[in-house]
Scaffold this motif. Sequence first.
Motif, PDB file in Angstrom:
ATOM      1  N   ARG A  28     -57.289 -27.960   9.946  1.00 55.96           N
ATOM      2  CA  ARG A  28     -58.553 -27.525   9.340  1.00 55.96           C
ATOM      3  C   ARG A  28     -58.792 -28.157   7.979  1.00 55.96           C
ATOM      4  O   ARG A  28     -59.918 -28.454   7.620  1.00 55.96           O
ATOM      5  N   VAL A  29     -57.733 -28.385   7.215  1.00 56.80           N
ATOM      6  CA  VAL A  29     -57.909 -28.936   5.869  1.00 56.80           C
ATOM      7  C   VAL A  29     -58.513 -30.333   5.916  1.00 56.80           C
ATOM      8  O   VAL A  29     -59.339 -30.694   5.084  1.00 56.80           O
ATOM      9  N   PHE A  30     -58.155 -31.115   6.924  1.00 56.38           N
ATOM     10  CA  PHE A  30     -58.667 -32.484   7.015  1.00 56.38           C
ATOM     11  C   PHE A  30     -60.152 -32.490   7.358  1.00 56.38           C
ATOM     12  O   PHE A  30     -60.909 -33.305   6.850  1.00 56.38           O
ATOM     13  N   VAL A  31     -60.557 -31.578   8.206  1.00 56.08           N
ATOM     14  CA  VAL A  31     -61.974 -31.460   8.566  1.00 56.08           C
ATOM     15  C   VAL A  31     -62.774 -30.967   7.365  1.00 56.08           C
ATOM     16  O   VAL A  31     -63.820 -31.518   7.030  1.00 56.08           O
ATOM     17  N   LYS A  32     -62.268 -29.928   6.683  1.00 54.10           N
ATOM     18  CA  LYS A  32     -62.993 -29.353   5.541  1.00 54.10           C
ATOM     19  C   LYS A  32     -63.206 -30.372   4.434  1.00 54.10           C
ATOM     20  O   LYS A  32     -64.231 -30.366   3.767  1.00 54.10           O
ATOM     21  N   PHE A  33     -62.236 -31.259   4.203  1.00 56.84           N
ATOM     22  CA  PHE A  33     -62.353 -32.193   3.094  1.00 56.84           C
ATOM     23  C   PHE A  33     -62.845 -33.573   3.521  1.00 56.84           C
ATOM     24  O   PHE A  33     -62.815 -34.517   2.744  1.00 56.84           O
ATOM     25  N   SER A  34     -63.351 -33.671   4.744  1.00 51.33           N
ATOM     26  CA  SER A  34     -64.049 -34.894   5.134  1.00 51.33           C
ATOM     27  C   SER A  34     -65.500 -34.802   4.671  1.00 51.33           C
ATOM     28  O   SER A  34     -66.252 -35.755   4.774  1.00 51.33           O
ATOM     29  N   LYS A  35     -65.872 -33.635   4.129  1.00 51.28           N
ATOM     30  CA  LYS A  35     -67.212 -33.382   3.581  1.00 51.28           C
ATOM     31  C   LYS A  35     -67.070 -33.086   2.092  1.00 51.28           C
ATOM     32  O   LYS A  35     -65.982 -32.771   1.625  1.00 51.28           O
ATOM     33  N   PRO A  36     -68.157 -33.145   1.327  1.00 45.23           N
ATOM     34  CA  PRO A  36     -68.068 -32.828  -0.103  1.00 45.23           C
ATOM     35  C   PRO A  36     -67.506 -31.426  -0.340  1.00 45.23           C
ATOM     36  O   PRO A  36     -67.772 -30.497   0.417  1.00 45.23           O
ATOM     37  N   ALA A  37     -66.721 -31.291  -1.386  1.00 42.08           N
ATOM     38  CA  ALA A  37     -66.107 -30.010  -1.724  1.00 42.08           C
ATOM     39  C   ALA A  37     -67.140 -29.063  -2.331  1.00 42.08           C
ATOM     40  O   ALA A  37     -68.007 -29.474  -3.097  1.00 42.08           O
ATOM     41  N   VAL A  38     -67.003 -27.801  -1.970  1.00 41.83           N
ATOM     42  CA  VAL A  38     -67.825 -26.741  -2.536  1.00 41.83           C
ATOM     43  C   VAL A  38     -66.896 -25.818  -3.308  1.00 41.83           C
ATOM     44  O   VAL A  38     -65.923 -25.289  -2.764  1.00 41.83           O
ATOM     45  N   ARG A  39     -67.192 -25.647  -4.594  1.00 42.87           N
ATOM     46  CA  ARG A  39     -66.370 -24.783  -5.447  1.00 42.87           C
ATOM     47  C   ARG A  39     -66.988 -23.398  -5.508  1.00 42.87           C
ATOM     48  O   ARG A  39     -68.178 -23.241  -5.770  1.00 42.87           O
ATOM     49  N   GLN A  40     -66.177 -22.383  -5.249  1.00 39.86           N
ATOM     50  CA  GLN A  40     -66.572 -20.993  -5.427  1.00 39.86           C
ATOM     51  C   GLN A  40     -65.411 -20.294  -6.103  1.00 39.86           C
ATOM     52  O   GLN A  40     -64.346 -20.131  -5.488  1.00 39.86           O
ATOM     53  N   GLY A  41     -65.599 -19.905  -7.363  1.00 40.06           N
ATOM     54  CA  GLY A  41     -64.500 -19.282  -8.106  1.00 40.06           C
ATOM     55  C   GLY A  41     -63.314 -20.216  -8.165  1.00 40.06           C
ATOM     56  O   GLY A  41     -63.430 -21.368  -8.541  1.00 40.06           O
ATOM     57  N   MET A  42     -62.163 -19.697  -7.730  1.00 43.21           N
ATOM     58  CA  MET A  42     -60.940 -20.506  -7.723  1.00 43.21           C
ATOM     59  C   MET A  42     -60.618 -20.983  -6.310  1.00 43.21           C
ATOM     60  O   MET A  42     -59.474 -20.948  -5.862  1.00 43.21           O
TER      61      MET A  42
END
Length: 116
Positions: A28-42
């Motif tokens: 899942r981490v590879f899929v999530k970070f193949s797109k721009p990161a979204v910051r929410q809190g920490m």
Amino acid sequence: MENHAVTHRLISEGGSFTLNLWDPDDKRVFVKFSKPAVRQGMTLNDRAVRLGKTGAPVFEDAIAFMDCEVRRAIDFGTHTLFVGEVVDAGIRDDTKRAAAMSDTRMKYGGVKRGGM
């Protein structure tokens, strides 16, 4: 790092970066970070982070990390190689091996066909 990438700007302005190593079973981490990161809190893309010694994000569930201060930036035209000094590092799980690109079924897309 591609010169027009958001991460390039963040490293250039912040003067630091982290390398986070992932369990190859955590696809899942590879899929999530193949797109721009979204910051929410920490969190970044719903993954918990803490600030490293340099102030750059360290992922809580990475199996290992290296926190680096930029010592040199070498321009290669379309990309920049950031050379960092490791100022902090840690291993969360030494029973796992770090994922390789071949574990992700992905390929690097920063260079258009035909090379640099």
